[in-house]
Design a protein around this motif. Structure first.
Motif, mmCIF file in Angstrom:
data_model
loop_
_atom_site.group_PDB
_atom_site.id
_atom_site.type_symbol
_atom_site.label_atom_id
_atom_site.label_comp_id
_atom_site.label_asym_id
_atom_site.label_seq_id
_atom_site.Cartn_x
_atom_site.Cartn_y
_atom_site.Cartn_z
ATOM 1 N N VAL A 115 6.727 -20.916 4.284
ATOM 2 C CA VAL A 115 7.482 -21.007 5.539
ATOM 3 C C VAL A 115 6.757 -21.935 6.515
ATOM 4 N N LEU A 116 5.429 -21.940 6.448
ATOM 5 C CA LEU A 116 4.640 -22.804 7.346
ATOM 6 C C LEU A 116 4.452 -24.210 6.757
ATOM 7 N N SER A 117 5.093 -24.476 5.613
ATOM 8 C CA SER A 117 5.059 -25.794 4.946
ATOM 9 C C SER A 117 3.730 -26.117 4.283
ATOM 10 N N ALA A 118 2.881 -25.127 4.056
ATOM 11 C CA ALA A 118 1.675 -25.374 3.259
ATOM 12 C C ALA A 118 2.077 -25.495 1.795
ATOM 13 N N ASP A 119 1.242 -26.189 1.008
ATOM 14 C CA ASP A 119 1.420 -26.138 -0.439
ATOM 15 C C ASP A 119 0.655 -24.919 -0.934
ATOM 16 N N VAL A 120 1.336 -24.054 -1.683
ATOM 17 C CA VAL A 120 0.722 -22.805 -2.142
ATOM 18 C C VAL A 120 0.609 -22.837 -3.652
ATOM 19 N N ILE A 121 -0.614 -22.632 -4.140
ATOM 20 C CA ILE A 121 -0.850 -22.618 -5.582
ATOM 21 C C ILE A 121 -1.294 -21.201 -5.954
ATOM 22 N N ASN A 122 -0.545 -20.590 -6.861
ATOM 23 C CA ASN A 122 -0.901 -19.236 -7.305
ATOM 24 C C ASN A 122 -1.722 -19.319 -8.571
ATOM 25 N N MET A 123 -2.915 -18.735 -8.526
ATOM 26 C CA MET A 123 -3.747 -18.761 -9.719
ATOM 27 C C MET A 123 -3.966 -17.337 -10.224
ATOM 28 N N ALA A 124 -3.387 -17.043 -11.373
ATOM 29 C CA ALA A 124 -3.659 -15.761 -12.021
ATOM 30 C C ALA A 124 -4.829 -15.989 -12.977
ATOM 31 N N THR A 125 -5.603 -14.969 -13.202
ATOM 32 C CA THR A 125 -6.784 -15.161 -14.058
ATOM 33 C C THR A 125 -6.364 -15.417 -15.502
#
Ligand code: CP
Length: 337
Positions: A88-98
């Motif tokens: 929503v804040l326009s950041a790039d979000v990267i999800n890292m699962a182990t």
């Protein structure tokens, strides 16, 4: 209040109003927050909630920033709400699962985090089964902000902040409120952070559960190490007594693994004595709120009718989690150092 986040060429609808917040690089627990800083975060979250209420939920405040969610433990609410907050804040979000990462090849937590830092990431949101893991990263990483999304039994500060926000929204104020937290307090990182948060905001905290599931060290029984700020926290085993005149009743998940650990007489006995029920809730103040951080074991620590009844604000807690996490991501990304 200041107007922040408006890009020069952006239309008015891209603006959002957030409160000025003290500069902070990490959010590790609430023990190092003042009441004033907590209030600033809650005020900022209110501005973020306004953004979330719009038809188009997007502002450019964190455009060009990168957030990694690094989760070594399962999560639904916390991980998804951080992802939504960042987007929503326009950041790039990267999800890292182990799973699927080099953690499976034995890469250490610190080397994993240093690798992420080397890629120019701005903020790491970490959940880890070991208490203290976020502190290790905060000590060794010099360019990344760290947000603790739950470390072992120790702390879950963003959950506590969304709980504070929810109570303030519903009741108007926190000072002098009676907050009863019932269940497996001993193993609960949510309870520990909430004890700090509610106490710093002037509320009265009562912890309730079987003696085996209460954090007796808070009473100073293991060498008197109780921090003076927590001296007002009470512990009570009788829920019917604890709940008298409560403004808020927060049930905690009974962690299944505890049943095998000799912490409980029996599940049936636990339900009989410590389940939050309609009958028990009648002892609380009229209009008292029922909360639960989730995930719930309905029919164990909380009855289904209470979990989904008129006093429950459990879904609102989840909704408010997005706004509170937006406020924190914004604060950490815009720190002065
Ligand atoms: N309350 C909470 O931390 O939920 P999750 O484990 O689903 O993130």
């Amino acid at each position: 209040m200041s107007l922040i986040g408006a890009m020069e060429s952006a239309p008015v609808s891209d603006e959002m109003v957030v409160s000025e917040m003290p500069s902070r690089r990490h959010v590790l627990d609430l023990d190092d927050f003042s009441g004033t800083e907590i209030t600033a975060v809650l005020d900022s979250a209110k501005g973020m909630a306004e953004v979330l209420g719009r038809d188009i939920k997007k502002v450019p405040a964190l455009r060009g920033r990168v957030v990694v969610t690094l989760f070594y433990e399962a999560s639904t609410r916390t991980r998804i709400s951080f992802e939504e907050a960042g987007k929503v804040l326009s950041a790039d979000v990267i999800n890292m699962a182990t799973s699927g990462s080099s953690v499976e090849k034995g890469e250490s937590l610190l080397n994993t985090a240093l690798t992420i830092q080397a890629m120019g990431i701005d903020t790491i949101v970490i959940r880890h089964p070991h208490s203290g893991a976020p502190y290790l990263l905060a000590r060794h990483l010099d360019r990344v902000g760290i947000i603790n999304a739950g470390d072992g039994m120790h702390a879950h500060p963003t959950q506590a902040l969304l709980d504070l926000f929810t109570v303030r929204e519903k009741l108007g104020s926190l000072k002098g409120r009676k907050i009863v937290i019932v269940g497996d307090v001993l193993h609960s990182r949510v309870a520990r952070s909430n004890v700090w948060g509610f106490t710093k905001m002037g509320a009265e905290v009562v912890l309730c559960g079987p003696t085996t599931l209460l954090p007796l060290d808070l009473l100073g029984s293991d060498g008197g190490r109780i921090p003076s700020e927590l001296a007002s926290v009470k512990m009570v085993t009788d829920l019917d007594r604890a709940i008298e005149d409560a403004d808020v009743v927060m049930a905690l998940r009974l962690q299944e693994e505890r049943q095998q650990g000799g912490f409980l007489p029996s599940l049936r006995e636990y339900i009989r004595r410590w389940q939050v029920t309609e009958t028990r809730l009648q002892r609380a103040k009229p209009g008292a709120l029922v909360m639960h951080p989730g995930p719930m074991n309905e029919g164990i620590e909380i009855s289904s009718s209470i979990a989904h009844g008129g006093s429950s604000v459990i879904e609102e807690q989840v909704t408010n989690g997005v706004a509170v996490r937006m406020a924190l991501l914004y604060q950490i990304a815009n720190r002065s150092s």
